[in-house]
Design a protein around this motif. Structure first.
Motif, PDB file in Angstrom:
ATOM      1  N   VAL A   2       0.857  -1.198   0.000  1.00 57.99           N
ATOM      2  CA  VAL A   2       0.000   0.000   0.000  1.00 57.99           C
ATOM      3  C   VAL A   2       0.891   1.246   0.000  1.00 57.99           C
ATOM      4  O   VAL A   2       0.668   2.193  -0.762  1.00 57.99           O
ATOM      5  CB  VAL A   2      -0.932   0.009   1.245  1.00 57.99           C
ATOM      6  CG1 VAL A   2      -1.793   1.269   1.270  1.00 57.99           C
ATOM      7  CG2 VAL A   2      -1.804  -1.235   1.273  1.00 57.99           C
ATOM      8  N   THR A   3       1.924   1.223   0.859  1.00 61.73           N
ATOM      9  CA  THR A   3       2.855   2.357   0.921  1.00 61.73           C
ATOM     10  C   THR A   3       3.529   2.547  -0.440  1.00 61.73           C
ATOM     11  O   THR A   3       3.632   3.673  -0.951  1.00 61.73           O
ATOM     12  CB  THR A   3       3.930   2.090   2.004  1.00 61.73           C
ATOM     13  OG1 THR A   3       3.272   1.640   3.179  1.00 61.73           O
ATOM     14  CG2 THR A   3       4.752   3.323   2.310  1.00 61.73           C
ATOM     15  N   GLU A   4       3.961   1.431  -1.022  1.00 56.22           N
ATOM     16  CA  GLU A   4       4.646   1.528  -2.329  1.00 56.22           C
ATOM     17  C   GLU A   4       3.712   2.118  -3.380  1.00 56.22           C
ATOM     18  O   GLU A   4       4.092   3.003  -4.145  1.00 56.22           O
ATOM     19  CB  GLU A   4       5.096   0.139  -2.796  1.00 56.22           C
ATOM     20  CG  GLU A   4       6.422  -0.284  -2.188  1.00 56.22           C
ATOM     21  CD  GLU A   4       6.685  -1.773  -2.390  1.00 56.22           C
ATOM     22  OE1 GLU A   4       6.258  -2.330  -3.428  1.00 56.22           O
ATOM     23  OE2 GLU A   4       7.298  -2.382  -1.486  1.00 56.22           O
ATOM     24  N   ALA A   5       2.460   1.621  -3.406  1.00 52.78           N
ATOM     25  CA  ALA A   5       1.503   2.112  -4.409  1.00 52.78           C
ATOM     26  C   ALA A   5       1.222   3.602  -4.180  1.00 52.78           C
ATOM     27  O   ALA A   5       1.202   4.388  -5.136  1.00 52.78           O
ATOM     28  CB  ALA A   5       0.204   1.300  -4.320  1.00 52.78           C
ATOM     29  N   ALA A   6       1.026   4.008  -2.907  1.00 56.67           N
ATOM     30  CA  ALA A   6       0.712   5.415  -2.620  1.00 56.67           C
ATOM     31  C   ALA A   6       1.889   6.307  -2.988  1.00 56.67           C
ATOM     32  O   ALA A   6       1.714   7.395  -3.538  1.00 56.67           O
ATOM     33  CB  ALA A   6       0.362   5.579  -1.137  1.00 56.67           C
ATOM     34  N   THR A   7       3.114   5.818  -2.720  1.00 53.35           N
ATOM     35  CA  THR A   7       4.308   6.611  -3.050  1.00 53.35           C
ATOM     36  C   THR A   7       4.433   6.771  -4.568  1.00 53.35           C
ATOM     37  O   THR A   7       4.706   7.870  -5.076  1.00 53.35           O
ATOM     38  CB  THR A   7       5.564   5.921  -2.468  1.00 53.35           C
ATOM     39  OG1 THR A   7       5.318   5.621  -1.099  1.00 53.35           O
ATOM     40  CG2 THR A   7       6.805   6.795  -2.566  1.00 53.35           C
ATOM     41  N   ALA A   8       4.190   5.654  -5.300  1.00 53.56           N
ATOM     42  CA  ALA A   8       4.290   5.708  -6.764  1.00 53.56           C
ATOM     43  C   ALA A   8       3.228   6.647  -7.333  1.00 53.56           C
ATOM     44  O   ALA A   8       3.493   7.452  -8.232  1.00 53.56           O
ATOM     45  CB  ALA A   8       4.125   4.301  -7.347  1.00 53.56           C
ATOM     46  N   TYR A   9       2.031   6.597  -6.768  1.00 57.58           N
ATOM     47  CA  TYR A   9       0.930   7.457  -7.230  1.00 57.58           C
ATOM     48  C   TYR A   9       1.272   8.930  -6.996  1.00 57.58           C
ATOM     49  O   TYR A   9       1.114   9.766  -7.894  1.00 57.58           O
ATOM     50  CB  TYR A   9      -0.346   7.068  -6.473  1.00 57.58           C
ATOM     51  CG  TYR A   9      -1.573   7.824  -6.886  1.00 57.58           C
ATOM     52  CD1 TYR A   9      -2.281   7.464  -8.046  1.00 57.58           C
ATOM     53  CD2 TYR A   9      -2.038   8.900  -6.134  1.00 57.58           C
ATOM     54  CE1 TYR A   9      -3.412   8.168  -8.422  1.00 57.58           C
ATOM     55  CE2 TYR A   9      -3.170   9.601  -6.502  1.00 57.58           C
ATOM     56  CZ  TYR A   9      -3.859   9.238  -7.651  1.00 57.58           C
ATOM     57  OH  TYR A   9      -4.967   9.937  -8.024  1.00 57.58           O
ATOM     58  N   ALA A  10       1.803   9.219  -5.787  1.00 59.35           N
ATOM     59  CA  ALA A  10       2.167  10.611  -5.462  1.00 59.35           C
ATOM     60  C   ALA A  10       3.270  11.093  -6.395  1.00 59.35           C
ATOM     61  O   ALA A  10       3.224  12.227  -6.897  1.00 59.35           O
ATOM     62  CB  ALA A  10       2.608  10.704  -4.001  1.00 59.35           C
ATOM     63  N   ALA A  11       4.251  10.215  -6.680  1.00 59.74           N
ATOM     64  CA  ALA A  11       5.365  10.608  -7.550  1.00 59.74           C
ATOM     65  C   ALA A  11       4.854  10.902  -8.960  1.00 59.74           C
ATOM     66  O   ALA A  11       5.241  11.891  -9.591  1.00 59.74           O
ATOM     67  CB  ALA A  11       6.416   9.507  -7.570  1.00 59.74           C
ATOM     68  N   LYS A  12       3.922  10.048  -9.443  1.00 58.66           N
ATOM     69  CA  LYS A  12       3.372  10.220 -10.791  1.00 58.66           C
ATOM     70  C   LYS A  12       2.658  11.567 -10.893  1.00 58.66           C
ATOM     71  O   LYS A  12       2.829  12.304 -11.847  1.00 58.66           O
ATOM     72  CB  LYS A  12       2.397   9.073 -11.061  1.00 58.66           C
ATOM     73  CG  LYS A  12       1.885   8.980 -12.466  1.00 58.66           C
ATOM     74  CD  LYS A  12       1.100   7.695 -12.648  1.00 58.66           C
ATOM     75  CE  LYS A  12      -0.215   7.995 -13.331  1.00 58.66           C
ATOM     76  NZ  LYS A  12      -1.104   6.850 -13.297  1.00 58.66           N
ATOM     77  N   HIS A  13       1.873  11.899  -9.850  1.00 54.77           N
ATOM     78  CA  HIS A  13       1.105  13.140  -9.894  1.00 54.77           C
ATOM     79  C   HIS A  13       1.976  14.375  -9.760  1.00 54.77           C
ATOM     80  O   HIS A  13       1.707  15.388 -10.397  1.00 54.77           O
ATOM     81  CB  HIS A  13      -0.003  13.105  -8.839  1.00 54.77           C
ATOM     82  CG  HIS A  13      -1.215  12.431  -9.368  1.00 54.77           C
ATOM     83  ND1 HIS A  13      -2.326  13.113  -9.801  1.00 54.77           N
ATOM     84  CD2 HIS A  13      -1.454  11.121  -9.611  1.00 54.77           C
ATOM     85  CE1 HIS A  13      -3.197  12.242 -10.280  1.00 54.77           C
ATOM     86  NE2 HIS A  13      -2.694  11.031 -10.158  1.00 54.77           N
TER      87      HIS A  13
END
Ligand code: FAQ
Length: 316
Positions: free
Chosen positions: A303-314
């Motif tokens: 979950v942390t990895e997905a949220a971090t990747a999502y934040a980085a993408k945005h």
């Protein structure tokens, strides 16, 4: 003519500025220079505090599926979620000092940082949830209200909301116990049994006696702590005795008595050997608490990895 170059203050000047801020009882903010020991001491205390809030979800969390009515489940769920929120504010406060949240969690699960001794005791019956609200949140309030005036700005400000919520928790715990005390003999016995088991560990929450508290002197000189461990423990005892009387329970201490001259309650000897055992990892539930926290970290890493990747993408 070349522009004048800014003169950097010396270490002594920075120290003098810091000392003056503390002496004037003003706040130190993240942008301000601070001595390394002040920073490290705060990270130590704030991390321990944050870990306590997060581990502290477990004892009552065990009762979420077993609370006796929809109303009681909703109340308990809200309380446990509040504790998670407190952990988050506190980790954020630690981050303003340069600490890394994931690193702090690693230190917790690897036994390198502590969390409150109180959360290493089991919740055997539902009455334990009421007693945690009354005594454990009550002790937390006694200890944390003065921290709203702590010298470090982000910690002090986080404490304001935490204390408001803890006060609400204390009232819901007391209300639950009042309801049980108006119930059957079996319910009253359950409350008394829970009080007997949680009273002494609640007194231990305030930390070792003042003459055996290595961090107190410096922490108080810096205005991080405003009162000593023993002062706050005494305040808690004085507050709790009349509440116990109103509730109709006895506190498990034959030496508890009002000192007419001081107006304060004398109380018996705390078992500091038990306290030392619990804070060094040998309490009744230490292993269970850390095992569960480690599993939560590992199982939810995606979950942390997905949220971090999502934040980085945005942000890109
Ligand atoms: N448990 O020199 P001192 C809550 C350690 S939140 C474990 O006196 P200090 C909300 C201490 O860290 C409860 N360890 O230390 C809730 C130090 O070890 P170190 C948590 C303890 O910092 C409710 C060593 O012993 N609250 O309940 C304990 O000046 C319901 C020597 O001690 C906070 O953290 C202990 N009880 O004073 C959640 C409040 N006591 O680090 C869910 C903020 C001491 O040198 C449900 N913290 N130790 O290896 C404080 O006010 C202080 O840190 C004290 C300790 C008063 C806890």
């Amino acid at each position: 003519m070349s522009a004048p170059t800014a003169v950097r203050p010396t270490e002594d000047e920075l120290q003098a500025q810091f000392d003056a801020t503390i002496a004037a009882d003003r706040r130190i903010e993240p942008r301000d220079w601070m001595p390394e020991k002040y920073r490290a001491g705060l990270v130590r205390q704030i991390a321990q505090h944050a870990h306590s809030e997060i581990i502290g979800m477990q004892p009552e969390g065990d009762w979420l599926l077993k609370a006796p009515s929809l109303r009681r489940k909703a109340v308990l769920l809200a309380k446990v979620q509040d504790e998670a929120g407190h952990g988050m504010y506190l980790y954020s406060a630690a981050e303003t000092l340069g600490a890394d949240r994931a690193d702090l969690t690693d230190k917790l699960v690897n036994g390198k940082q502590k969390y409150s001794s109180i959360f290493n005791y089991p919740t055997l019956t539902y009455a334990d949830c009421g007693v945690i609200g009354w005594l454990v949140d009550g002790a937390a309030i006694c200890n944390q209200v003065p921290l709203c005036r702590s010298s470090y700005g982000p910690y002090a400000r986080a404490m304001i909301r935490v204390c408001k919520e803890e006060s609400f928790h204390q009232r819901q715990g007391y209300e639950l116990l009042m309801t049980m005390m108006r119930g059957t003999d079996a319910q009253r016995a359950m409350v008394q049994d829970a009080v007997d088991r949680w009273w002494w560990p609640s007194l231990m929450m305030f930390g070792p006696p003042d003459d055996d508290s290595p961090n107190s002197a410096q922490s108080m000189a810096w205005g991080v702590k405003r009162h000593s461990n023993d002062e706050l423990r005494q305040r808690f005892v004085d507050m709790s005795v009349p509440q116990a009387e109103a509730l109709g329970v006895t506190l498990p201490d034959p030496e508890l008595a009002l000192d007419e001259t001081t107006g304060r309650y004398r109380f018996g000897q705390i078992d500091w050997t038990e306290f030392k055992q619990v804070i060094s990892g040998n309490g009744p539930c230490n292993e269970e608490r850390i095992t569960r926290r480690r599993a939560a970290r590992d199982d939810n890493a995606w979950v942390t990895e997905a949220a971090t990747a999502y934040a980085a993408k945005h942000s890109a």
